[in-house]
Design an enzyme around this catalytic site. Structure first.
Site, PDB file in Angstrom:
ATOM      1  N   CYS A 220       5.781  -4.919  -7.984  1.00 29.43           N
ATOM      2  CA  CYS A 220       4.360  -5.466  -7.894  1.00 29.43           C
ATOM      3  C   CYS A 220       4.040  -6.489  -6.745  1.00 29.43           C
ATOM      4  O   CYS A 220       2.889  -6.295  -6.080  1.00 29.43           O
ATOM      5  CB  CYS A 220       4.095  -6.325  -9.005  1.00 29.43           C
ATOM      6  SG  CYS A 220       5.213  -7.590  -9.503  1.00 29.43           S
TER       7      CYS A 220
ATOM      8  N   THR B 205      -4.234  -1.605 -18.691  1.00 28.38           N
ATOM      9  CA  THR B 205      -3.416  -1.932 -19.853  1.00 28.38           C
ATOM     10  C   THR B 205      -3.838  -3.471 -20.222  1.00 28.38           C
ATOM     11  O   THR B 205      -3.886  -3.644 -21.674  1.00 28.38           O
ATOM     12  CB  THR B 205      -1.778  -1.698 -19.769  1.00 28.38           C
ATOM     13  OG1 THR B 205      -1.744  -0.111 -19.186  1.00 28.38           O
ATOM     14  CG2 THR B 205      -1.330  -1.325 -21.047  1.00 28.38           C
TER      15      THR B 205
ATOM     16  N   GLU C 116       0.589 -10.515 -16.594  1.00 30.05           N
ATOM     17  CA  GLU C 116       1.090 -10.463 -15.210  1.00 30.05           C
ATOM     18  C   GLU C 116       0.626  -8.784 -14.701  1.00 30.05           C
ATOM     19  O   GLU C 116       1.175  -7.820 -15.463  1.00 30.05           O
ATOM     20  CB  GLU C 116       2.561 -10.328 -14.903  1.00 30.05           C
ATOM     21  CG  GLU C 116       3.121 -11.972 -15.279  1.00 30.05           C
ATOM     22  CD  GLU C 116       2.574 -12.750 -14.424  1.00 30.05           C
ATOM     23  OE1 GLU C 116       2.070 -12.571 -13.263  1.00 30.05           O
ATOM     24  OE2 GLU C 116       2.454 -14.188 -14.842  1.00 30.05           O
TER      25      GLU C 116
ATOM     26  N   GLY D  51       2.484  -5.302 -16.605  1.00 36.22           N
ATOM     27  CA  GLY D  51       2.247  -4.015 -16.470  1.00 36.22           C
ATOM     28  C   GLY D  51       0.985  -3.673 -15.722  1.00 36.22           C
ATOM     29  O   GLY D  51       0.482  -4.729 -15.029  1.00 36.22           O
TER      30      GLY D  51
ATOM     31  N   ASN E 263       9.273  -0.850 -13.622  1.00 37.86           N
ATOM     32  CA  ASN E 263       9.886  -0.821 -12.374  1.00 37.86           C
ATOM     33  C   ASN E 263      11.204  -1.728 -12.079  1.00 37.86           C
ATOM     34  O   ASN E 263      11.989  -1.455 -11.272  1.00 37.86           O
ATOM     35  CB  ASN E 263       8.720  -1.206 -11.375  1.00 37.86           C
ATOM     36  CG  ASN E 263       8.357  -2.836 -11.680  1.00 37.86           C
ATOM     37  OD1 ASN E 263       8.205  -2.983 -12.847  1.00 37.86           O
ATOM     38  ND2 ASN E 263       8.008  -3.370 -10.739  1.00 37.86           N
TER      39      ASN E 263
ATOM     40  N   GLU F 272       4.171 -17.332 -15.011  1.00 38.18           N
ATOM     41  CA  GLU F 272       5.275 -17.449 -15.628  1.00 38.18           C
ATOM     42  C   GLU F 272       6.343 -17.998 -14.697  1.00 38.18           C
ATOM     43  O   GLU F 272       5.704 -18.675 -13.840  1.00 38.18           O
ATOM     44  CB  GLU F 272       5.859 -15.888 -15.821  1.00 38.18           C
ATOM     45  CG  GLU F 272       5.268 -14.908 -16.740  1.00 38.18           C
ATOM     46  CD  GLU F 272       5.745 -13.505 -16.791  1.00 38.18           C
ATOM     47  OE1 GLU F 272       6.515 -13.238 -15.994  1.00 38.18           O
ATOM     48  OE2 GLU F 272       5.587 -12.964 -17.817  1.00 38.18           O
TER      49      GLU F 272
HETATM   50  P1  NDP Z   1       1.736  -0.133 -17.912  1.00 36.68           P
HETATM   51  O1  NDP Z   1       0.657  -1.001 -18.136  1.00 36.68           O
HETATM   52  O2  NDP Z   1       1.361   1.417 -18.285  1.00 36.68           O
HETATM   53  O3  NDP Z   1       2.840  -0.442 -19.115  1.00 36.68           O
HETATM   54  C1  NDP Z   1       3.517  -1.562 -18.989  1.00 36.68           C
HETATM   55  C2  NDP Z   1       4.077  -1.622 -20.739  1.00 36.68           C
HETATM   56  O4  NDP Z   1       2.852  -1.795 -21.575  1.00 36.68           O
HETATM   57  C3  NDP Z   1       4.779  -0.598 -21.196  1.00 36.68           C
HETATM   58  O5  NDP Z   1       5.899  -1.033 -21.955  1.00 36.68           O
HETATM   59  C4  NDP Z   1       3.683   0.272 -21.908  1.00 36.68           C
HETATM   60  O6  NDP Z   1       4.403   1.031 -22.562  1.00 36.68           O
HETATM   61  C5  NDP Z   1       3.099  -0.910 -22.640  1.00 36.68           C
HETATM   62  N1  NDP Z   1       1.715  -0.391 -22.909  1.00 36.68           N
HETATM   63  C6  NDP Z   1       1.104   0.560 -22.733  1.00 36.68           C
HETATM   64  N2  NDP Z   1      -0.254   0.837 -23.280  1.00 36.68           N
HETATM   65  C7  NDP Z   1      -0.135  -0.455 -24.425  1.00 36.68           C
HETATM   66  C8  NDP Z   1      -1.033  -0.789 -25.217  1.00 36.68           C
HETATM   67  N3  NDP Z   1      -2.325  -0.174 -25.691  1.00 36.68           N
HETATM   68  N4  NDP Z   1      -0.714  -1.946 -25.954  1.00 36.68           N
HETATM   69  C9  NDP Z   1       0.387  -2.520 -25.548  1.00 36.68           C
HETATM   70  N5  NDP Z   1       1.486  -1.999 -24.979  1.00 36.68           N
HETATM   71  C10 NDP Z   1       0.942  -1.279 -24.089  1.00 36.68           C
HETATM   72  O7  NDP Z   1       2.486  -0.390 -16.574  1.00 36.68           O
HETATM   73  P2  NDP Z   1       3.673   0.478 -16.042  1.00 36.68           P
HETATM   74  O8  NDP Z   1       4.845   0.449 -16.909  1.00 36.68           O
HETATM   75  O9  NDP Z   1       3.023   1.627 -15.565  1.00 36.68           O
HETATM   76  O10 NDP Z   1       4.015  -0.591 -14.742  1.00 36.68           O
HETATM   77  C11 NDP Z   1       3.569  -0.674 -13.681  1.00 36.68           C
HETATM   78  C12 NDP Z   1       2.399  -1.592 -13.499  1.00 36.68           C
HETATM   79  O11 NDP Z   1       3.023  -2.789 -13.732  1.00 36.68           O
HETATM   80  C13 NDP Z   1       2.000  -1.649 -11.928  1.00 36.68           C
HETATM   81  O12 NDP Z   1       0.687  -1.939 -11.890  1.00 36.68           O
HETATM   82  C14 NDP Z   1       2.368  -3.013 -11.498  1.00 36.68           C
HETATM   83  O13 NDP Z   1       1.829  -3.630 -10.524  1.00 36.68           O
HETATM   84  C15 NDP Z   1       2.583  -3.851 -12.807  1.00 36.68           C
HETATM   85  N6  NDP Z   1       3.499  -4.808 -12.440  1.00 36.68           N
HETATM   86  C16 NDP Z   1       3.302  -6.176 -12.356  1.00 36.68           C
HETATM   87  C17 NDP Z   1       4.107  -7.187 -12.158  1.00 36.68           C
HETATM   88  C18 NDP Z   1       3.630  -8.592 -11.953  1.00 36.68           C
HETATM   89  O14 NDP Z   1       4.509  -9.555 -12.309  1.00 36.68           O
HETATM   90  N7  NDP Z   1       2.464  -9.075 -12.095  1.00 36.68           N
HETATM   91  C19 NDP Z   1       5.566  -7.001 -11.921  1.00 36.68           C
HETATM   92  C20 NDP Z   1       5.803  -5.454 -12.149  1.00 36.68           C
HETATM   93  C21 NDP Z   1       4.892  -4.615 -12.341  1.00 36.68           C
HETATM   94  P3  NDP Z   1       4.687   2.520 -22.168  1.00 36.68           P
HETATM   95  O15 NDP Z   1       5.624   2.816 -21.108  1.00 36.68           O
HETATM   96  O16 NDP Z   1       5.080   3.251 -23.323  1.00 36.68           O
HETATM   97  O17 NDP Z   1       3.265   3.047 -21.693  1.00 36.68           O
END
Ligand code: NDP
Length: 480
Positions: A282, A230, A248, A226, A150, A461
């Site tokens: 987020c 995950t 996070e 993320g 995002n 963080e």
């Molecule tokens: P994901 O959890 O799908 O992915 C986040 C990252 O983790 C990506 O690089 C993804 O790769 C990787 N990943 C996925 N599966 C694994 C695994 N098994 N082992 C290691 N790495 C893995 O999140 P999104 O990218 O869809 O992001 C959206 C989410 O992030 C929302 O829930 C949002 O709320 C959260 N978010 C939280 C923030 C915070 O500060 N709390 C800030 C911004 C977002 P790939 O893309 O290849 O799947």
């Protein structure tokens, strides 16, 4: 078609097995570049490069490391517009947003941690005539940084910068959905002569490259941003290996409007909090609770403002909402809009995909969507949608709104609009979230702790919290 490359040991390299993934431009719904589909062999090479670089990098003085990081910050600044165009194309967000928020913030992240380490104080505990203790903060070694789609370069750099500043070497993976600015960052590292192997960027799928990083025995810590599911999966792999973990995760943030608020300000900021970055932050305030005395008045003014949000191709100057990040994500958001109707909600505005003329006819554009008439505990109001969808819910009293606001599994951020100082601080204390804004939203002071409670994450963080996370404390006790 352009092929992106991994950045390992100071060089741009192809994935070991030569396989690639499609990279889409969300505003056109078309593939425009290919990214390495890295596997464990690529991660292995990156971890090896990081471990090889670690002794020299960790032995540098803070001032020397600071200079290297400032060089990255300065070069990001020089290439700001180019990076902003790349971010906008890769993610679908308005160019103006990438130019005014994402890329400046990536520049600032490097500068912030580059200078923070120049002002760090060490801990010392005197035992009087008996002796004293001092605490060494030592870097961990090779660490993993995994970030979402995002706010691509913004969040990528938010992790990498403190990890590097505190003397670690990094193996990082951007989301495979938005890899482009991380790739440009690897070019920047080469341009400024950043030491080889200190930062390694491996592209690929989470379940393949990401997981290989999390499982690797020589990765000492994982900083992950993320989704909550995950995060749970990563924790289950990292915990038995006793790795340090910072998570996070998702949010479903309440935005609470009391009837004594500065009305115009509340309407204006709530619109931004709901729809900035197509609602894909987020911290977005996706549940708006409005005190009954001003419910109708707020609803009318809010809808008026939302109608003014122009959905347009991200490069257009007047675009206030670009495309959402992928077709899958667009369909997920649309399925939640359908669910909201099934749950008895009324759509006051939006609810549909926006069809653009060519060349954006296949782009993933959605209308900003406002829904009312839902119970606070229905799925639409409990699950993270992460798109341009908000709900409006009336409330009577402070107690009632606290109960509703605190009812989700998440606890990341909250916004409160009121002119009553006592109430503002009372609600701030009682709300279950890691971050509270009073009469504002998304104001960020990089020194403050950042993170969530409940299923929104573990750890903090920001500022010295991040530098602490990326170091191990060692107490040395001396007896006179
Ligand atoms: P994901 O959890 O799908 O992915 C986040 C990252 O983790 C990506 O690089 C993804 O790769 C990787 N990943 C996925 N599966 C694994 C695994 N098994 N082992 C290691 N790495 C893995 O999140 P999104 O990218 O869809 O992001 C959206 C989410 O992030 C929302 O829930 C949002 O709320 C959260 N978010 C939280 C923030 C915070 O500060 N709390 C800030 C911004 C977002 P790939 O893309 O290849 O799947």
């Amino acid at each position: 078609m352009e092929k992106l490359q991994n950045y390992i040991g100071g060089a741009l390299v192809a994935p070991a097995d030569g396989t690639y993934l499609d990279n889409y431009e969300p505003a056109k719904g078309e593939v425009y570049s290919l990214i390495p589909r890295s596997k464990s062999a690529d991660v292995e090479a990156a971890v090896e490069a990081a471990n090889k670089a670690f002794p020299a990098w960790s032995a540098l003085s803070n001032a020397q490391r600071s200079k290297h990081l400032m060089a990255l910050s300065n070069r990001i600044s020089e290439r700001l517009d180019e990076l902003a165009h790349a971010e906008s194309r890769d993610n679908g967000k308005p160019f103006k947003l990438a130019q005014s928020v994402d890329i400046p913030r990536a520049r600032d992240n490097f500068a912030f941690f580059a200078t923070a380490i120049l002002h760090q104080e060490d801990e010392f505990h005197s035992m009087g005539s008996k002796g004293f203790n001092y605490t060494l903060r030592q870097p961990l070694g090779a660490v993993a940084c995994i970030s979402p789609w995002n706010l691509p370069l913004y969040l990528f750099s938010w992790k990498i910068a403190p990890a590097l500043a505190s003397g670690n070497c990094v193996v990082a993976k951007p989301s495979e959905v938005t890899p482009y600015t991380a790739y440009l960052l690897s070019q920047i590292c080469i341009e400024v002569g950043f030491p080889a192997g200190v930062l390694n960027i491996v592209h690929g799928l989470g379940a393949e490259a990401g997981q290989a990083m999390v499982e690797h025995q020589n990765i000492k810590a994982i900083s992950f941003t993320g989704g909550t599911q995950t995060g749970a999966r990563i924790a289950s792999i990292a915990a038995p290996r006793f790795k340090k973990l910072s998570l996070e995760l998702g949010g479903k943030n309440p935005n609470i409007i009391f009837d004594d608020c500065d009305f115009d300000r509340a309407v204006k900021i709530s619109t931004r909090a709901a729809f900035a970055n197509q609602g894909q932050i987020c911290l977005c305030g996706s549940r708006i609770f409005i005190q009954k005395g001003i419910y109708n008045q707020f609803k009318e003014a809010f809808l008026e403002r939302v109608k003014g949000l122009k959905v347009a191709p991200p490069e257009n100057d007047d675009s206030r909402m670009g495309a959402v990040v992928s077709e899958d994500h667009m369909n997920k958001v649309l399925s939640y809009i359908k669910l909201a109707q099934e749950e008895g909600g009324t759509i006051l505005h939006g609810g549909n995909r926006v069809q653009m003329p060519a060349p954006h006819a296949k782009g993933y554009f959605l209308e900003p969507t406002v829904i009312e008439g839902l119970s606070y505990d229905c799925r639409t109001n409990q699950e993270e949608i992460f798109g341009p969808v908000v709900t409006l819910t009336p409330f009577e009293s402070e107690e009632e709104v606290l109960m509703m606001a605190n009812s989700t599994e998440y606890g990341l951020a909250c916004t409160i609009f009121t002119q009553d100082l006592n109430r503002a601080h009372r609600v701030a204390k009682d709300i279950h979230s890691g971050i509270v804004w009073i009469n504002d939203w998304l104001v960020r002071d990089l020194r403050t702790p950042f993170g969530g409670v409940k299923n929104s994450g573990v750890g903090r963080e920001g500022g010295f919290e991040a530098l602490k996370f990326f170091t191990e404390a060692k107490n040395v006790c001396f007896n006179f």
